[in-house]
Design a protein around this motif. Structure first.
Motif, PDB file in Angstrom:
ATOM      1  N   VAL A   1      17.046   6.219  13.168  1.00 51.88           N
ATOM      2  CA  VAL A   1      17.824   5.326  14.036  1.00 51.88           C
ATOM      3  C   VAL A   1      18.212   6.039  15.332  1.00 51.88           C
ATOM      4  CG1 VAL A   1      20.070   4.163  14.270  1.00 51.88           C
ATOM      5  CG2 VAL A   1      18.679   3.799  12.221  1.00 51.88           C
ATOM      6  N   LEU A   2      18.685   7.266  15.212  1.00 50.23           N
ATOM      7  CA  LEU A   2      19.072   8.008  16.415  1.00 50.23           C
ATOM      8  C   LEU A   2      17.872   8.297  17.317  1.00 50.23           C
ATOM      9  CD1 LEU A   2      21.790  10.305  14.897  1.00 50.23           C
ATOM     10  CD2 LEU A   2      22.103   8.719  16.806  1.00 50.23           C
ATOM     11  N   ASP A   3      16.711   8.508  16.733  1.00 50.27           N
ATOM     12  CA  ASP A   3      15.509   8.697  17.553  1.00 50.27           C
ATOM     13  C   ASP A   3      15.180   7.432  18.344  1.00 50.27           C
ATOM     14  OD1 ASP A   3      14.811  11.346  17.167  1.00 50.27           O
ATOM     15  OD2 ASP A   3      12.871  10.890  16.263  1.00 50.27           O
ATOM     16  N   ARG A   4      15.444   6.267  17.783  1.00 51.25           N
ATOM     17  CA  ARG A   4      15.127   5.003  18.449  1.00 51.25           C
ATOM     18  C   ARG A   4      16.224   4.574  19.425  1.00 51.25           C
ATOM     19  NH1 ARG A   4      11.317   5.768  15.414  1.00 51.25           N
ATOM     20  NH2 ARG A   4       9.832   4.245  14.638  1.00 51.25           N
ATOM     21  N   TRP A   5      17.459   4.623  18.972  1.00 54.09           N
ATOM     22  CA  TRP A   5      18.561   4.054  19.744  1.00 54.09           C
ATOM     23  C   TRP A   5      19.310   5.099  20.572  1.00 54.09           C
ATOM     24  CZ3 TRP A   5      20.498  -1.183  19.250  1.00 54.09           C
ATOM     25  CH2 TRP A   5      19.679  -1.992  18.472  1.00 54.09           C
ATOM     26  N   GLY A   6      19.240   6.365  20.204  1.00 55.63           N
ATOM     27  CA  GLY A   6      19.975   7.405  20.920  1.00 55.63           C
ATOM     28  C   GLY A   6      19.155   8.110  21.985  1.00 55.63           C
ATOM     29  N   ASP A   7      17.868   8.163  21.803  1.00 56.07           N
ATOM     30  CA  ASP A   7      16.968   8.802  22.766  1.00 56.07           C
ATOM     31  C   ASP A   7      16.685   7.815  23.898  1.00 56.07           C
ATOM     32  OD1 ASP A   7      14.759  11.009  23.243  1.00 56.07           O
ATOM     33  OD2 ASP A   7      13.764   9.059  23.451  1.00 56.07           O
ATOM     34  N   GLU A   8      16.938   8.222  25.136  1.00 53.40           N
ATOM     35  CA  GLU A   8      16.828   7.303  26.282  1.00 53.40           C
ATOM     36  C   GLU A   8      15.429   6.697  26.433  1.00 53.40           C
ATOM     37  OE1 GLU A   8      19.318   6.024  27.979  1.00 53.40           O
ATOM     38  OE2 GLU A   8      20.728   7.294  26.886  1.00 53.40           O
ATOM     39  N   ALA A   9      14.396   7.512  26.287  1.00 55.27           N
ATOM     40  CA  ALA A   9      13.027   7.002  26.450  1.00 55.27           C
ATOM     41  C   ALA A   9      12.697   5.976  25.372  1.00 55.27           C
ATOM     42  CB  ALA A   9      12.022   8.154  26.429  1.00 55.27           C
ATOM     43  N   ASN A  10      13.078   6.262  24.134  1.00 53.88           N
ATOM     44  CA  ASN A  10      12.832   5.310  23.058  1.00 53.88           C
ATOM     45  C   ASN A  10      13.714   4.082  23.186  1.00 53.88           C
ATOM     46  OD1 ASN A  10      10.712   6.256  21.285  1.00 53.88           O
ATOM     47  ND2 ASN A  10      12.001   8.037  21.011  1.00 53.88           N
ATOM     48  N   TRP A  11      14.951   4.272  23.620  1.00 52.85           N
ATOM     49  CA  TRP A  11      15.851   3.128  23.780  1.00 52.85           C
ATOM     50  C   TRP A  11      15.275   2.123  24.770  1.00 52.85           C
ATOM     51  CZ3 TRP A  11      18.803  -0.290  22.103  1.00 52.85           C
ATOM     52  CH2 TRP A  11      19.562  -1.098  22.943  1.00 52.85           C
ATOM     53  N   ALA A  12      14.652   2.591  25.830  1.00 50.99           N
ATOM     54  CA  ALA A  12      14.057   1.671  26.809  1.00 50.99           C
ATOM     55  C   ALA A  12      13.008   0.789  26.136  1.00 50.99           C
ATOM     56  CB  ALA A  12      13.452   2.463  27.972  1.00 50.99           C
ATOM     57  N   VAL A  13      12.203   1.367  25.257  1.00 55.76           N
ATOM     58  CA  VAL A  13      11.179   0.598  24.543  1.00 55.76           C
ATOM     59  C   VAL A  13      11.837  -0.339  23.539  1.00 55.76           C
ATOM     60  CG1 VAL A  13       9.183   0.757  22.999  1.00 55.76           C
ATOM     61  CG2 VAL A  13       9.460   2.417  24.859  1.00 55.76           C
ATOM     62  N   VAL A  14      12.780   0.171  22.756  1.00 56.79           N
ATOM     63  CA  VAL A  14      13.464  -0.647  21.750  1.00 56.79           C
ATOM     64  C   VAL A  14      14.160  -1.833  22.418  1.00 56.79           C
ATOM     65  CG1 VAL A  14      15.417  -0.661  20.133  1.00 56.79           C
ATOM     66  CG2 VAL A  14      13.728   1.184  20.039  1.00 56.79           C
ATOM     67  N   ARG A  15      14.893  -1.565  23.475  1.00 60.53           N
ATOM     68  CA  ARG A  15      15.616  -2.639  24.174  1.00 60.53           C
ATOM     69  C   ARG A  15      14.639  -3.727  24.610  1.00 60.53           C
ATOM     70  NH1 ARG A  15      18.292  -0.008  28.393  1.00 60.53           N
ATOM     71  NH2 ARG A  15      16.336  -0.186  29.513  1.00 60.53           N
TER      72      ARG A  15
ATOM     73  N   LEU B   1      21.583 -12.503  28.992  1.00 64.56           N
ATOM     74  CA  LEU B   1      22.035 -11.770  27.797  1.00 64.56           C
ATOM     75  C   LEU B   1      21.215 -10.530  27.506  1.00 64.56           C
ATOM     76  CD1 LEU B   1      22.692 -14.764  25.375  1.00 64.56           C
ATOM     77  CD2 LEU B   1      24.359 -13.503  26.753  1.00 64.56           C
ATOM     78  N   ARG B   2      20.061 -10.400  28.158  1.00 67.33           N
ATOM     79  CA  ARG B   2      19.115  -9.331  27.860  1.00 67.33           C
ATOM     80  C   ARG B   2      19.678  -7.930  28.086  1.00 67.33           C
ATOM     81  NH1 ARG B   2      14.038 -11.237  30.471  1.00 67.33           N
ATOM     82  NH2 ARG B   2      14.261 -12.993  29.079  1.00 67.33           N
ATOM     83  N   THR B   3      20.681  -7.798  28.902  1.00 66.29           N
ATOM     84  CA  THR B   3      21.319  -6.503  29.130  1.00 66.29           C
ATOM     85  C   THR B   3      22.612  -6.393  28.335  1.00 66.29           C
ATOM     86  OG1 THR B   3      20.367  -6.341  31.323  1.00 66.29           O
ATOM     87  CG2 THR B   3      22.259  -4.944  30.874  1.00 66.29           C
ATOM     88  N   LEU B   4      23.417  -7.437  28.352  1.00 66.97           N
ATOM     89  CA  LEU B   4      24.732  -7.397  27.705  1.00 66.97           C
ATOM     90  C   LEU B   4      24.649  -7.164  26.202  1.00 66.97           C
ATOM     91  CD1 LEU B   4      26.456 -10.356  29.582  1.00 66.97           C
ATOM     92  CD2 LEU B   4      26.794  -7.907  29.958  1.00 66.97           C
ATOM     93  N   VAL B   5      23.850  -7.962  25.521  1.00 68.13           N
ATOM     94  CA  VAL B   5      23.784  -7.887  24.055  1.00 68.13           C
ATOM     95  C   VAL B   5      23.231  -6.541  23.586  1.00 68.13           C
ATOM     96  CG1 VAL B   5      22.714  -8.896  22.003  1.00 68.13           C
ATOM     97  CG2 VAL B   5      23.734 -10.389  23.734  1.00 68.13           C
ATOM     98  N   PRO B   6      22.068  -6.114  24.085  1.00 66.51           N
ATOM     99  CA  PRO B   6      21.550  -4.819  23.613  1.00 66.51           C
ATOM    100  C   PRO B   6      22.488  -3.650  23.901  1.00 66.51           C
ATOM    101  CG  PRO B   6      19.863  -5.993  24.850  1.00 66.51           C
ATOM    102  CD  PRO B   6      21.135  -6.772  24.989  1.00 66.51           C
ATOM    103  N   ASN B   7      23.087  -3.647  25.076  1.00 67.37           N
ATOM    104  CA  ASN B   7      23.967  -2.532  25.416  1.00 67.37           C
ATOM    105  C   ASN B   7      25.194  -2.492  24.514  1.00 67.37           C
ATOM    106  OD1 ASN B   7      22.197  -1.659  27.336  1.00 67.37           O
ATOM    107  ND2 ASN B   7      23.316  -2.524  29.060  1.00 67.37           N
ATOM    108  N   LYS B   8      25.757  -3.653  24.183  1.00 65.00           N
ATOM    109  CA  LYS B   8      26.899  -3.678  23.265  1.00 65.00           C
ATOM    110  C   LYS B   8      26.476  -3.222  21.869  1.00 65.00           C
ATOM    111  CE  LYS B   8      30.559  -6.358  21.131  1.00 65.00           C
ATOM    112  NZ  LYS B   8      30.757  -5.290  20.204  1.00 65.00           N
ATOM    113  N   LEU B   9      25.353  -3.725  21.394  1.00 68.28           N
ATOM    114  CA  LEU B   9      24.866  -3.307  20.073  1.00 68.28           C
ATOM    115  C   LEU B   9      24.627  -1.801  20.035  1.00 68.28           C
ATOM    116  CD1 LEU B   9      22.407  -6.199  19.210  1.00 68.28           C
ATOM    117  CD2 LEU B   9      24.602  -5.715  18.119  1.00 68.28           C
ATOM    118  N   ARG B  10      24.029  -1.286  21.095  1.00 67.07           N
ATOM    119  CA  ARG B  10      23.761   0.158  21.144  1.00 67.07           C
ATOM    120  C   ARG B  10      25.067   0.945  21.160  1.00 67.07           C
ATOM    121  NH1 ARG B  10      21.386   4.047  25.832  1.00 67.07           N
ATOM    122  NH2 ARG B  10      20.481   5.630  24.468  1.00 67.07           N
ATOM    123  N   ARG B  11      26.000   0.510  21.976  1.00 63.82           N
ATOM    124  CA  ARG B  11      27.295   1.193  22.052  1.00 63.82           C
ATOM    125  C   ARG B  11      27.969   1.217  20.671  1.00 63.82           C
ATOM    126  NH1 ARG B  11      28.373  -1.163  26.486  1.00 63.82           N
ATOM    127  NH2 ARG B  11      29.458  -2.937  25.578  1.00 63.82           N
TER     128      ARG B  11
END
Length: 186
Positions: free
Chosen positions: A61-75, A86-96
């Motif tokens: 999970v941290l490799d996907r959601w915590g790593d910036e390069a992977n987060w861009a793909v996951v998002r 909502l494409r920015t608000l929802v993912p950013n809140k979930l990630r936070r």
């Protein structure tokens, strides 16, 4: 999802959530994922499942959601279906929220190299078992292989390479094992 997370399956309009519940339901239908295993091997298989689902999972999970390069793909991949507003608000809140949980869990406080040190004994335990047979407990996959093999495969398949994904992908024994599990599990 009843527990707010995956895995879950739908059977006859009913959602069965959580891997333990799914496992129990499938066994109630007559499937035995540990045929031929001794009581000791069943106990060890349970420990390997917990290692994969309650420790290795959080590294992935941290490799996907915590790593910036992977987060861009996951998002992009996970949330592209959302309306633009909502494409920015929802993912950013979930990630936070997720990263706050990972911090509370403990692994989120560690640097990638420290996390790699933390998961290395798990990878060595898996490797030690695999030196004797193609699957963790013999020539036939068990429930432990369904969990561990899938987790190894998921870690190696990070959209963008990380220290952990490279460690697993570059390990011939672990990579071959993940491939065998994927093929056996169909």
């Amino acid at each position: 999802m009843p527990f707010g997370k995956l895995p879950a399956i739908e059977v006859d309009g009913k959602i069965i959530a959580d891997s333990d519940n799914i496992h129990r339901w499938l066994e109630a239908q007559g499937h035995d994922f540990d045929t031929g295993l001794s009581d000791l091997d069943r106990a060890n298989a349970r420990a390997f499942i917990r290692m994969a689902e309650e420790h290795m999972y959080f590294h992935q999970v941290l490799d996907r959601w915590g790593d910036e390069a992977n987060w861009a793909v996951v998002r992009h991949e996970y949330f592209a279906f959302l309306p633009p507003v909502l494409r920015t608000l929802v993912p950013n809140k979930l990630r936070r929220d997720l990263m706050r949980t990972m911090n509370g869990q403990g692994l989120g406080r560690l640097a990638p190299a420290e996390r790699l040190e933390r998961i290395e004994p798990d990878l060595k335990a898996i490797t030690a078992r695999l030196k004797a047979s193609p699957f963790l407990f013999g020539d036939v996959p068990s429930a432990a292989d369904a969990s561990v093999g899938a987790m190894i495969g998921a870690i190696a398949a990070a959209p963008k390479p990380t220290q952990l994904s490279r460690r697993v992908a570059d390990d011939g024994l672990l990579s071959a094992y993940a491939a065998r599990c994927a093929q056996a599990m169909g």
